[in-house]
Write a protein that holds these residues in place. Structure first.
Motif, short mmCIF file in Angstrom:
data_model
loop_
_atom_site.label_atom_id
_atom_site.label_comp_id
_atom_site.label_asym_id
_atom_site.label_seq_id
_atom_site.Cartn_x
_atom_site.Cartn_y
_atom_site.Cartn_z
N HIS A 171 0.67 -1.34 -0.16
CA HIS A 171 -0.17 0.18 0.14
C HIS A 171 1.09 1.35 -0.48
O HIS A 171 1.61 1.34 0.93
N THR A 172 0.14 2.20 -0.80
CA THR A 172 1.31 3.53 -1.03
C THR A 172 0.87 4.45 -0.50
O THR A 172 -0.63 4.63 -0.27
N GLN A 173 1.18 5.62 -0.28
CA GLN A 173 0.46 6.89 0.01
C GLN A 173 -0.14 7.35 -1.09
O GLN A 173 0.14 7.58 -2.58
N SER A 174 -1.16 8.18 -0.39
CA SER A 174 -1.97 9.04 -2.12
C SER A 174 -0.74 9.72 -2.94
O SER A 174 0.42 10.85 -2.42
N GLN A 175 -0.78 9.96 -3.75
CA GLN A 175 0.27 10.60 -4.68
C GLN A 175 0.03 12.19 -4.79
O GLN A 175 0.80 12.55 -5.23
N VAL A 176 -1.25 12.26 -3.88
CA VAL A 176 -2.17 13.73 -4.17
C VAL A 176 -0.61 15.21 -4.13
O VAL A 176 -1.06 16.05 -5.22
N ALA A 180 7.51 15.50 -7.38
CA ALA A 180 7.98 14.66 -8.34
C ALA A 180 7.98 13.49 -7.55
O ALA A 180 8.65 12.58 -7.72
N ALA A 181 9.68 13.97 -6.73
CA ALA A 181 10.65 13.18 -5.35
C ALA A 181 9.59 12.20 -5.21
O ALA A 181 10.44 10.87 -5.46
N GLU A 182 9.52 12.77 -4.75
CA GLU A 182 8.67 12.37 -3.71
C GLU A 182 7.48 10.96 -4.19
O GLU A 182 7.11 10.03 -3.67
N ARG A 183 6.81 11.39 -5.64
CA ARG A 183 6.25 10.38 -5.53
C ARG A 183 6.75 9.14 -6.55
O ARG A 183 5.98 8.04 -5.99
N ARG A 184 7.78 9.20 -7.61
CA ARG A 184 8.54 8.33 -7.32
C ARG A 184 9.68 7.74 -6.46
O ARG A 184 9.27 5.73 -6.23
N ASP A 185 9.60 7.97 -4.60
CA ASP A 185 10.05 7.08 -4.24
C ASP A 185 9.14 6.48 -3.24
O ASP A 185 8.81 5.19 -2.84
N ALA A 190 6.78 -1.40 -6.00
CA ALA A 190 5.93 -0.85 -5.76
C ALA A 190 4.16 -2.12 -5.99
O ALA A 190 3.68 -2.82 -5.72
N PHE A 191 5.54 -2.65 -7.42
CA PHE A 191 4.57 -3.69 -7.99
C PHE A 191 5.69 -4.98 -8.68
O PHE A 191 6.74 -4.71 -8.99
N THR A 211 3.52 12.65 -13.09
CA THR A 211 4.72 13.00 -13.12
C THR A 211 5.31 12.01 -13.99
O THR A 211 6.72 11.27 -14.17
N GLY A 212 4.00 10.55 -13.98
CA GLY A 212 4.71 8.92 -15.05
C GLY A 212 5.33 8.38 -14.02
O GLY A 212 6.22 7.59 -14.04
N SER A 213 5.26 8.45 -11.96
CA SER A 213 6.02 8.00 -11.50
C SER A 213 5.66 6.54 -10.99
O SER A 213 5.92 5.59 -12.08
N THR A 214 4.04 6.41 -11.40
CA THR A 214 3.59 5.22 -11.35
C THR A 214 3.77 4.15 -12.57
O THR A 214 4.14 3.02 -12.85
N LEU A 215 3.74 4.91 -14.27
CA LEU A 215 3.76 4.65 -15.17
C LEU A 215 5.38 4.21 -15.20
O LEU A 215 5.95 1.96 -16.22
N ILE A 216 6.50 4.34 -14.43
CA ILE A 216 7.61 4.03 -14.56
C ILE A 216 7.73 2.64 -13.98
O ILE A 216 8.31 2.33 -14.76
N GLU A 217 7.37 2.56 -12.60
CA GLU A 217 7.07 1.60 -11.90
C GLU A 217 6.87 0.17 -12.40
O GLU A 217 7.50 -0.89 -12.38
N CYS A 218 5.93 0.71 -13.05
CA CYS A 218 4.46 -0.73 -13.93
C CYS A 218 5.53 -1.08 -14.58
O CYS A 218 5.75 -2.29 -15.54
#
Length: 241
Positions: A171-176, A180-185, A190-191, A211-218
């Motif tokens: 489970h991750t914190q809401s990205q809202v 950008a750096a915090e979203r990536r971390d 996580a996937f 920022t694209g962070s979730t798409l990058i990790e996926c």
């Protein structure tokens, strides 16, 4: 709530959402007029992304060029290209909010049609559509994963299989409210993939890219499972990056 009780609650919510879809007619996300998820008048007021004037890597309307813009210049190679249909504002923003948080899963069909048309227009070769997963606790709470619903509708429209092939393992914190750096971390690692992709061309599908962070990790998770290439398509892109 977890275990059997949580699963039962999820089934009840899904059944309730199905009944709502049948009993409640479409309502425009812009003006509230009944009869369509987006009425013709409000459709004239939304901003489609002009691909010729957007970044050719991430689709941001703020950047033009093939080598990347401020948003995507540091993206890893695992995520090849991202495109979005609309700017994340006005009626499109409301559409997504009502789909995700307003218990209106039937809006996914409209979103899927818009994305499917964009995929067909671009001409990407796609072997498998893969939605961005929710953590199981969030999906139990919401009752559905909006990205999975969009992917399933898309699969029927462009005749490409959709598969819920990724798992959000923590489970991750809401990205809202994160930068950008915090979203990536926040989403790093996580996937994971449920299966091997054996060189397949993967299309990730989500509602909005910021920022694209979730798409990058996926995308990284897909490549770790043997994907040949990974692109992504979203209904909307943030316009304030």
């Amino acid at each position: 709530m977890t275990g059997r009780n949580g699963d039962m609650l999820n089934l009840v919510r899904r059944a309730a959402n199905g009944i709502i879809d049948i009993l409640l007619p479409p309502v425009c996300a812009g003006c509230g007029l009944g009869g369509a998820w987006l009425c013709p008048r409000c459709a004239e007021g939304i901003l489609p992304i002009d691909r010729s004037m957007a970044c050719q890597r991430c689709g941001s309307p703020h950047g033009v060029g093939t080598s990347g813009c401020e948003r995507c210049s540091t993206w890893p190679a695992e995520l090849q290209q991202v495109r979005s249909v609309y700017a994340y504002q006005d009626a499109i923003r409301t559409m997504i909010h009502r789909l995700k948080y307003g218990s209106e899963p039937a809006r996914a069909a409209w979103c899927a049609s818009a994305i499917a048309a964009e995929v067909a227009d671009i001409g990407w070769s796609v072997d498998l559509i893969v939605p961005i997963p929710l953590h199981r606790s969030k999906q139990r709470s919401r009752g559905y994963n909006q990205s999975l619903l969009i992917a399933q509708h898309m699969a029927r429209q462009i005749d490409v299989q959709a598969q819920d092939a990724l798992v959000r393992v923590r489970h991750t914190q809401s990205q809202v409210d994160l930068d950008a750096a915090e979203r990536r971390d926040n989403v790093r690692g996580a996937f994971v993939a449920r299966r091997q992709f054996n060189g397949a061309s993967i299309l990730l599908v989500d509602d909005v890219v910021t920022t694209g962070s979730t798409l990058i990790e996926c995308a990284i998770a897909c490549h770790q499972a043997g994907a040949g290439s990974v692109d992504a398509m979203t209904l909307a892109t943030a316009v304030s990056d």
